[in-house]
Design a protein around this motif. Structure first.
Motif, mmCIF file in Angstrom:
data_model
loop_
_atom_site.group_PDB
_atom_site.id
_atom_site.type_symbol
_atom_site.label_atom_id
_atom_site.label_comp_id
_atom_site.label_asym_id
_atom_site.label_seq_id
_atom_site.Cartn_x
_atom_site.Cartn_y
_atom_site.Cartn_z
ATOM 1 N N GLN A 40 7.058 0.855 2.227
ATOM 2 C CA GLN A 40 5.675 1.153 1.841
ATOM 3 C C GLN A 40 5.594 1.098 0.318
ATOM 4 O O GLN A 40 6.149 1.944 -0.379
ATOM 5 N N PHE A 49 0.615 5.250 7.417
ATOM 6 C CA PHE A 49 1.547 4.127 7.452
ATOM 7 C C PHE A 49 0.895 2.804 7.045
ATOM 8 O O PHE A 49 1.350 1.740 7.455
ATOM 9 N N ARG A 51 0.051 -0.421 4.699
ATOM 10 C CA ARG A 51 0.898 -1.213 3.802
ATOM 11 C C ARG A 51 0.234 -1.503 2.459
ATOM 12 O O ARG A 51 0.910 -1.940 1.526
ATOM 13 N N THR A 71 2.184 -1.970 10.773
ATOM 14 C CA THR A 71 3.283 -1.288 10.078
ATOM 15 C C THR A 71 4.513 -2.179 9.851
ATOM 16 O O THR A 71 5.634 -1.671 9.715
ATOM 17 N N LEU A 74 7.911 -1.249 7.774
ATOM 18 C CA LEU A 74 8.095 0.172 7.502
ATOM 19 C C LEU A 74 9.232 0.727 8.353
ATOM 20 O O LEU A 74 9.357 0.404 9.544
ATOM 21 N N GLY A 157 -0.690 -0.805 14.494
ATOM 22 C CA GLY A 157 -0.677 0.307 13.574
ATOM 23 C C GLY A 157 -0.111 1.541 14.247
ATOM 24 O O GLY A 157 -0.052 1.633 15.476
#
Length: 369
Positions: A40, A49, A51, A71, A74, A157
């Motif tokens: 991130q 979360f 980006r 995500t 991550l 997500g």
């Protein structure tokens, strides 16, 4: 407005879950944000979360903003002596899979552990079956305390994610990376960079490169939208990267490449004078042996990038590097799902080429050169 209320509800669930113990199964749950989060680039985000930073909304194109909620890249590192590891996570979309990419890659979790030699080895996968999932990732793990890394989904997500271990086990954030290895390799690109069509989150080439070099990675891949947009370039320049990897050609025409490569490189170089920049050619389409239009498109985009690179080099731009696209997928035509998006085989081949190109650049940054 409805979406905001829904997201807010999910965020409240995240807070309620953090550090909880479920009485009937004796599992202690920890919010993964309490561990060593990586991937991130910005901390001031709208959702936990995301980006891209909060300020990017309304600045980048709407589709890029939407994709930035996925995500991809991550992950969290933690240390535990638990002999079983659980996970639960809540997704933001009910589209768990795509027609050409499995749910495990789109919406699943992926768990790795360091072996006795310090190498990252795959351990378990969290298979998504609904928007909210609770899974036993692994049981009967060999006793001993070790470091783990868990990747979040590539094309969905996440509003909440937790790791669970038995109450008698210890669990804590992993130690920070060594001082010289904390700058991330920053990848900017297309759906291929984002991870289409890896079978699980740890199999995208960006993640493999991160494990092979043992460095953090920021994945800024945006499906069909890796087009060297100036707002994204400005955001990239904010990141203190070990290396910038610019891999946008599959989404761009030759005229766009000719017009945008120079401004992107000069913006990054002005903000980060010492950070290496790696420009990446398009991979050949697997079907280009038979389809002339595919071959001609790749040849035109490569010619435009090579010309831009040579012009920048002639202007005296330092720290600029170039990666040939031919070796990325191999020469047998067997490394993609649809002629363009790699399978796991394709991502492994790409990772080997990228690692070879990036390793000396990372080492120079670690040495302060």
């Amino acid at each position: 407005m409805t979406q905001f209320r829904f997201s807010g509800l999910l965020f409240a669930i995240t807070l309620a879950w953090a550090g909880s113990v479920t009485a009937d199964d004796g599992i202690e749950w920890r919010d993964i944000r309490s561990f060593a989060m990586e991937g991130q680039g910005w901390k001031d985000v709208q959702m936990p979360f995301d980006r891209l930073p909060r300020k990017a909304e309304g600045v980048v194109r709407p589709r890029i903003w939407s994709l930035s909620r996925n995500t991809a890249g991550l992950c969290a590192r933690f240390v535990t002596d638990a002999t079983e590891i659980h996970a639960r996570w809540t997704l933001t979309s009910d589209q768990l899979a795509m027609s050409h990419m499995p749910a495990t890659g789109v919406s699943g979790l992926d768990l790795y552990a360091r072996d006795d030699q310090g190498r990252w080895r795959w351990l378990a996968m969290g298979e998504p079956t609904a928007m909210t999932n609770s899974k036993v990732l692994a049981k009967g793990i060999k006793p001993g305390s070790r470091e783990y890394m868990i990747y979040l989904p590539l094309y969905n997500g996440v509003s909440a994610a937790e790791i669970g271990v038995p109450r008698d086990a210890t669990i804590a954030p992993a130690e920070p990376r060594p001082e010289g290895s904390r700058r991330p390799v920053v990848f900017y690109g297309t759906s291929i960079t984002q991870g289409g069509c890896a079978s699980r989150p740890g199999m995208v080439h960006t993640a493999i490169v991160g494990r092979q070099l043992d460095v953090p990675v920021v994945n800024l891949g945006f499906t069909s939208n890796g087009t060297m947009d100036p707002p994204i370039t400005d955001l990239l320049a904010e990141l203190d990267a070990a290396v910038y990897v610019i891999d946008c050609l599959p989404n761009m025409t030759a005229p766009e490449i000719a017009a945008r490569t120079g401004p992107l490189v000069k913006t990054l170089r002005k903000a980060r004078p010492k950070t290496p920049i790696l420009l990446v050619e398009s991979r050949p389409f697997a079907d280009s042996t038979f389809l002339d239009a595919q071959r001609q498109r790749i040849e035109a985009s490569r010619a435009a990038l090579k010309a831009a690179y040579q012009h920048l080099f002639a202007e005296g731009i330092e720290g600029l590097h170039y990666l040939d696209g031919d070796p990325l997928l191999g020469d047998d035509g067997e490394a993609t799902v649809d002629g363009s998006h790699p399978t796991d085989l394709g991502f492994m081949r790409m990772a080997d080429v990228f690692t070879h190109a990036i390793a000396p650049l990372v080492n120079k940054r670690i040495a302060g050169q």
